[in-house]
Motif scaffolding. Sequence first.
Motif, PDB file in Angstrom:
ATOM      1  N   CYS A  98       2.719   2.883  -3.833  1.00  0.00           N
ATOM      2  CA  CYS A  98       2.382   2.522  -2.459  1.00  0.00           C
ATOM      3  C   CYS A  98       2.677   1.051  -2.231  1.00  0.00           C
ATOM      4  N   GLU A  99       3.747   0.774  -1.506  1.00  0.00           N
ATOM      5  CA  GLU A  99       4.108  -0.593  -1.148  1.00  0.00           C
ATOM      6  C   GLU A  99       4.343  -0.668   0.351  1.00  0.00           C
ATOM      7  N   GLY A 100       4.300  -1.883   0.897  1.00  0.00           N
ATOM      8  CA  GLY A 100       4.462  -2.065   2.327  1.00  0.00           C
ATOM      9  C   GLY A 100       3.161  -1.816   3.053  1.00  0.00           C
ATOM     10  N   LEU A 101       3.250  -1.302   4.290  1.00  0.00           N
ATOM     11  CA  LEU A 101       2.057  -0.966   5.053  1.00  0.00           C
ATOM     12  C   LEU A 101       1.429   0.298   4.482  1.00  0.00           C
ATOM     13  N   VAL A 102       0.198   0.174   4.035  1.00  0.00           N
ATOM     14  CA  VAL A 102      -0.466   1.255   3.309  1.00  0.00           C
ATOM     15  C   VAL A 102      -1.869   1.468   3.871  1.00  0.00           C
ATOM     16  N   ASN A 111       5.198  -7.666 -15.328  1.00  0.00           N
ATOM     17  CA  ASN A 111       3.838  -7.671 -15.870  1.00  0.00           C
ATOM     18  C   ASN A 111       2.921  -8.681 -15.180  1.00  0.00           C
ATOM     19  N   ASP A 112       3.163  -8.912 -13.898  1.00  0.00           N
ATOM     20  CA  ASP A 112       2.319  -9.842 -13.140  1.00  0.00           C
ATOM     21  C   ASP A 112       0.978  -9.159 -12.847  1.00  0.00           C
ATOM     22  N   LYS A 113      -0.110  -9.669 -13.411  1.00  0.00           N
ATOM     23  CA  LYS A 113      -1.416  -9.035 -13.288  1.00  0.00           C
ATOM     24  C   LYS A 113      -2.038  -9.216 -11.898  1.00  0.00           C
ATOM     25  N   ARG A 114      -1.460 -10.109 -11.082  1.00  0.00           N
ATOM     26  CA  ARG A 114      -2.026 -10.322  -9.752  1.00  0.00           C
ATOM     27  C   ARG A 114      -1.781  -9.136  -8.832  1.00  0.00           C
ATOM     28  N   TYR A 115      -0.823  -8.296  -9.144  1.00  0.00           N
ATOM     29  CA  TYR A 115      -0.450  -7.186  -8.278  1.00  0.00           C
ATOM     30  C   TYR A 115      -0.620  -5.849  -9.016  1.00  0.00           C
ATOM     31  N   LYS A 116      -1.725  -5.686  -9.694  1.00  0.00           N
ATOM     32  CA  LYS A 116      -1.938  -4.489 -10.493  1.00  0.00           C
ATOM     33  C   LYS A 116      -2.442  -3.306  -9.673  1.00  0.00           C
ATOM     34  N   ASP A 117      -2.671  -3.512  -8.350  1.00  0.00           N
ATOM     35  CA  ASP A 117      -3.234  -2.444  -7.528  1.00  0.00           C
ATOM     36  C   ASP A 117      -2.175  -1.627  -6.799  1.00  0.00           C
ATOM     37  N   ILE A 118      -0.916  -1.685  -7.248  1.00  0.00           N
ATOM     38  CA  ILE A 118       0.132  -0.866  -6.645  1.00  0.00           C
ATOM     39  C   ILE A 118       0.026   0.536  -7.245  1.00  0.00           C
ATOM     40  N   SER A 119      -0.930   1.300  -6.770  1.00  0.00           N
ATOM     41  CA  SER A 119      -1.162   2.638  -7.312  1.00  0.00           C
ATOM     42  C   SER A 119      -0.310   3.661  -6.564  1.00  0.00           C
ATOM     43  N   PRO A 120      -0.113   4.841  -7.140  1.00  0.00           N
ATOM     44  CA  PRO A 120       0.721   5.859  -6.492  1.00  0.00           C
ATOM     45  C   PRO A 120       0.072   6.394  -5.218  1.00  0.00           C
ATOM     46  N   CYS A 121       0.914   6.815  -4.283  1.00  0.00           N
ATOM     47  CA  CYS A 121       0.445   7.461  -3.062  1.00  0.00           C
ATOM     48  C   CYS A 121      -0.131   8.825  -3.421  1.00  0.00           C
ATOM     49  N   VAL A 122      -1.264   9.175  -2.831  1.00  0.00           N
ATOM     50  CA  VAL A 122      -1.934  10.421  -3.166  1.00  0.00           C
ATOM     51  C   VAL A 122      -1.139  11.635  -2.702  1.00  0.00           C
ATOM     52  N   LYS A 123      -0.194  11.432  -1.776  1.00  0.00           N
ATOM     53  CA  LYS A 123       0.563  12.569  -1.248  1.00  0.00           C
ATOM     54  C   LYS A 123       1.914  12.739  -1.952  1.00  0.00           C
ATOM     55  N   CYS A 124       2.712  11.649  -2.032  1.00  0.00           N
ATOM     56  CA  CYS A 124       4.061  11.769  -2.613  1.00  0.00           C
ATOM     57  C   CYS A 124       4.126  11.253  -4.044  1.00  0.00           C
ATOM     58  N   HIS A 125       3.056  10.568  -4.497  1.00  0.00           N
ATOM     59  CA  HIS A 125       2.942  10.058  -5.869  1.00  0.00           C
ATOM     60  C   HIS A 125       3.925   8.924  -6.178  1.00  0.00           C
ATOM     61  N   GLU A 126       4.578   8.386  -5.141  1.00  0.00           N
ATOM     62  CA  GLU A 126       5.415   7.209  -5.320  1.00  0.00           C
ATOM     63  C   GLU A 126       4.544   5.956  -5.179  1.00  0.00           C
ATOM     64  N   VAL A 185       4.722 -17.369   3.322  1.00  0.00           N
ATOM     65  CA  VAL A 185       3.971 -18.312   4.154  1.00  0.00           C
ATOM     66  C   VAL A 185       3.344 -17.604   5.351  1.00  0.00           C
ATOM     67  N   LEU A 186       4.128 -16.813   6.064  1.00  0.00           N
ATOM     68  CA  LEU A 186       3.675 -16.195   7.311  1.00  0.00           C
ATOM     69  C   LEU A 186       3.136 -14.785   7.122  1.00  0.00           C
ATOM     70  N   GLY A 187       3.438 -14.163   5.972  1.00  0.00           N
ATOM     71  CA  GLY A 187       3.107 -12.767   5.775  1.00  0.00           C
ATOM     72  C   GLY A 187       4.272 -11.894   6.229  1.00  0.00           C
ATOM     73  N   ASP A 211      -1.317  -4.519   3.360  1.00  0.00           N
ATOM     74  CA  ASP A 211       0.067  -4.743   2.937  1.00  0.00           C
ATOM     75  C   ASP A 211       0.074  -4.906   1.428  1.00  0.00           C
ATOM     76  N   LYS A 212       0.804  -4.043   0.753  1.00  0.00           N
ATOM     77  CA  LYS A 212       0.877  -4.114  -0.699  1.00  0.00           C
ATOM     78  C   LYS A 212       2.317  -4.381  -1.112  1.00  0.00           C
ATOM     79  N   ILE A 213       2.462  -5.312  -2.017  1.00  0.00           N
ATOM     80  CA  ILE A 213       3.794  -5.699  -2.467  1.00  0.00           C
ATOM     81  C   ILE A 213       3.792  -5.833  -3.979  1.00  0.00           C
ATOM     82  N   LYS A 214       4.845  -5.357  -4.594  1.00  0.00           N
ATOM     83  CA  LYS A 214       4.983  -5.457  -6.043  1.00  0.00           C
ATOM     84  C   LYS A 214       5.612  -6.789  -6.397  1.00  0.00           C
ATOM     85  N   SER A 215       5.040  -7.462  -7.373  1.00  0.00           N
ATOM     86  CA  SER A 215       5.527  -8.775  -7.766  1.00  0.00           C
ATOM     87  C   SER A 215       6.924  -8.675  -8.374  1.00  0.00           C
TER      88      SER A 215
END
Length: 265
Positions: free
Chosen positions: A239-243, A222-237, A188-190, A214-218
């Motif tokens: 990317c969730e949270g503040l990005v 297989n939730d298609k609404r959150y398909k943009d959780i791509s790996p971090c370019v530096k650590c390759h983990e 509700v609030l973010g 702010d990126k969060i994994k569903s």
Amino acid sequence: MQQQEEEQRNCHFFLHTNCARLPTKTRHRFHPEHLVTLLAKAPSVDGVFRCDICNTFSQGFVYNCEQCSFYLDLQCNFLPDSLKHEAHDHCLILNRGSMHCVGCGCRPDFRFSCMYLGSCVFSVYCIKCVKLPLITRHKYDNHPLKLTDASVTEDDEYYCEICEGEGDPEYWFYSCEDCDFNFHRDCVLGRYPQIKLGSTYKHDAHPHPVTLVDKIKSVIPNDKRYKDISPCVKCHEPCEGLVYECSECNINIHRNGCCNLQEQD
């Protein structure tokens, strides 16, 4: 005079009276060891800091002790020594401790606890929970949403109508009595209500402007609404949270931890 008036009309800068009258230096009860200094923004590229009292990320004016790396957001600065909250029958006193908060289950360093602590059940509340609005709204629902710890459904389990994830009815959440809907507080609030997400910043460590998101994994497989959780370019983990997001390079970089783009001391 006309040019000056036009410039003032175009400058959308507003302050509460109490904020405008804040002392630039003071000895605060939360940090009595040294004087704290009022800053217009934290010394980071995006001005984001973690308040040492409520343990939440924030932006904007901040009291800072550079010697101790202490940060205090203004909401915590204005906290009273005692207050009356609708969730509790007795007066709550601001103090330190490590008991579990009845609102979220965390163990805060600073908390509001009942004046009858020891004899009163459900008597500890973290500052983050005390800050929550009792009534709020969300675009998902046309009705006011009420902060509660009692599910409006008859089931022992409930699911958030926004993310469809399971919730814990033991802790506070928002509910709509008209629709029989329950909502996670963060939905509700973010997760970062005191941060201006979507703002763009330039940093010497990257050639292009980066946007704070702010990126969060569903929680739903297989939730298609959150398909943009791509790996971090530096650590390759993932990317969730503040990005930091760069649209030019189509990459994500963790804001915190070993991959951050924050200024170094």
